[in-house]
Design an enzyme around this catalytic site. Structure first.
Site, short mmCIF file in Angstrom:
data_model
loop_
_atom_site.label_atom_id
_atom_site.label_comp_id
_atom_site.label_asym_id
_atom_site.label_seq_id
_atom_site.Cartn_x
_atom_site.Cartn_y
_atom_site.Cartn_z
CE LYS A 170 46.43 56.67 42.61
NZ LYS A 170 45.52 57.25 43.60
CE1 TYR A 180 46.08 56.68 38.94
CE2 TYR A 180 46.94 54.44 38.85
CZ TYR A 180 45.97 55.34 39.27
OH TYR A 180 44.91 54.89 40.00
N1 LIG Z 1 39.03 52.84 39.20
C1 LIG Z 1 40.08 52.06 39.41
O1 LIG Z 1 40.21 50.97 38.80
C2 LIG Z 1 41.12 52.45 40.43
C3 LIG Z 1 42.11 51.49 40.74
C4 LIG Z 1 43.08 51.83 41.68
C5 LIG Z 1 43.06 53.07 42.32
N2 LIG Z 1 42.08 53.97 41.99
C6 LIG Z 1 42.13 55.24 42.70
O2 LIG Z 1 40.90 55.48 43.37
C7 LIG Z 1 40.66 56.90 43.46
C8 LIG Z 1 39.28 57.21 42.92
O3 LIG Z 1 39.25 56.84 41.54
P1 LIG Z 1 37.91 56.50 40.77
O4 LIG Z 1 38.20 55.33 39.92
O5 LIG Z 1 36.78 56.47 41.71
O6 LIG Z 1 37.85 57.76 39.78
P2 LIG Z 1 36.69 58.80 39.46
O7 LIG Z 1 37.20 59.54 38.29
O8 LIG Z 1 35.37 58.12 39.39
O9 LIG Z 1 36.71 59.73 40.76
C9 LIG Z 1 37.73 60.63 41.03
C10 LIG Z 1 37.13 61.83 41.73
O10 LIG Z 1 38.19 62.74 42.08
C11 LIG Z 1 37.80 64.04 41.68
N3 LIG Z 1 38.99 64.85 41.41
C12 LIG Z 1 39.83 64.76 40.34
N4 LIG Z 1 40.79 65.67 40.43
C13 LIG Z 1 40.57 66.35 41.58
C14 LIG Z 1 41.23 67.42 42.22
N5 LIG Z 1 42.33 67.98 41.69
N6 LIG Z 1 40.75 67.87 43.40
C15 LIG Z 1 39.64 67.31 43.95
N7 LIG Z 1 38.95 66.31 43.37
C16 LIG Z 1 39.42 65.83 42.20
C17 LIG Z 1 36.97 63.83 40.43
O11 LIG Z 1 36.17 64.97 40.13
C18 LIG Z 1 36.17 62.60 40.82
O12 LIG Z 1 35.01 62.96 41.54
C19 LIG Z 1 41.78 57.58 42.67
O13 LIG Z 1 42.78 58.01 43.56
C20 LIG Z 1 42.31 56.44 41.79
O14 LIG Z 1 43.64 56.63 41.43
C21 LIG Z 1 41.12 53.69 41.07
#
Ligand SMILES: NC(=O)c1ccc[n+]([C@@H]2O[C@H](COP(=O)([O-])OP(=O)(O)OC[C@H]3O[C@@H](n4cnc5c(N)ncnc54)[C@H](O)[C@@H]3O)[C@@H](O)[C@H]2O)c1
Length: 264
Positions: A162, A158
């Protein structure tokens, strides 16, 4: 006075069915943009659209697996067919799974990188091509993570994906610059979205009696000087700023929005 008004702007947001990307889609819609969602879970994309309808602009979605270039092409084609032009692209879809550095299988590693990194590469390539064909101008924002700022013992691949986003954002920014297309990234810290259910399950080995709320707070407070989790809205505010005319001179940057957990 600074006001963020996206009236007349057309945006694509990947992953907009949940969490951070949903908050971004909703804020763009509230600020007047037409919004197209690329999302693998159709019912969640539709739920976001239902919530946006009150802002009375144009919305739609394409069932998209961002790891497949043909899906990402279809998402752009659908959005262009509806809107005519694309001004803003937010590449936010992503997945998380903790795996051991040595024991992770090639298929698992490939899957994370296909979604978290290749998905953003396709999103940037096609967005740049379309925006250049349109005559230039546009804003692209990629969602990375503070987890991409350095290697990690628990989620090495991961972190790798990133970190790749931070680097590719710079290369994409060079490509877009002659055409006045800004490409930036946002690195969120800790947001309690469904992604964290996966993280907490991994940390406890799936123990059904574990106190996930306490564990989340312990992780958070140990790492975050400002002392609270970020919200999807916290991330969305920065993304919208990077999509606005107020950041026309910002490109190739990756901004942490993490309560100070990482200061670089
Ligand atoms: N939640 C955290 O603490 C956090 C921290 C840093 C970065 N992020 C990043 O933020 C972004 C959103 O994460 P989140 O926490 O909102 O997660 P989440 O799981 O709530 O949302 C992710 C979304 O992406 C969709 N998705 C997954 N695989 C997919 C694919 N192959 N094609 C299209 N859509 C797809 C899922 O269905 C979901 O709607 C991600 O890139 C994650 O790595 C999250």
């Amino acid at each position: 006075m600074i006001t963020l008004d996206f009236t007349g702007k057309n945006a694509i947001v990947t992953g907009g069915g949940s969490g951070i990307a949903k908050a971004i889609a909703l804020q763009l819609a509230e600020a007047g943009a037409n919004v197209w969602i690329g999302e693998i879970v159709e019912k969640n994309a539709q739920a976001t659209i239902d919530e946006m309808k009150k802002y009375q602009k144009s919305y739609g979605y394409t069932k998209t697996d961002v790891s497949k270039k043909e899906d990402v092409e279809a998402m752009f084609r659908d959005a262009k067919e509806r809107f005519g032009k694309i001004d803003i692209v937010v590449n936010a879809a992503g997945v998380f799974a903790p795996v051991h550095f040595i024991e992770a299988g090639a298929e698992d590693i490939k899957r994370y990188l296909d979604i978290n990194l290749m998905g953003v590469i396709y999103g940037c390539q096609i967005a740049l091509r379309e925006m250049i064909e349109q005559g230039g101008g546009g804003k692209i924002v990629n969602i990375s993570s503070v987890g991409g700022r350095q290697g990690d013992p628990e989620f090495p691949y991961y972190a790798l994906g990133k970190a790749g986003i931070i680097n590719l954002t710079q290369s994409a920014a060079y490509c877009g610059a002659p055409h006045r297309i800004n490409v930036n990234a946002v690195c969120p810290g800790i947001i309690r979205t469904p992604m964290w259910d996966t993280i907490l399950k991994g940390m406890t080995g799936g123990d059904p009696n574990a106190d996930y709320d306490k564990l989340f707070n312990d992780v958070l407070l140990a790492r975050t000087p400002l002392g609270r989790a970020q919200t999807g809205d916290d991330i969305a505010y920065t993304v919208l700023f990077l999509c606005s005319r107020y950041t026309d001179e910002v490109t190739g940057q990756s901004w942490n929005v993490c309560g100070g957990s990482v200061m670089s």
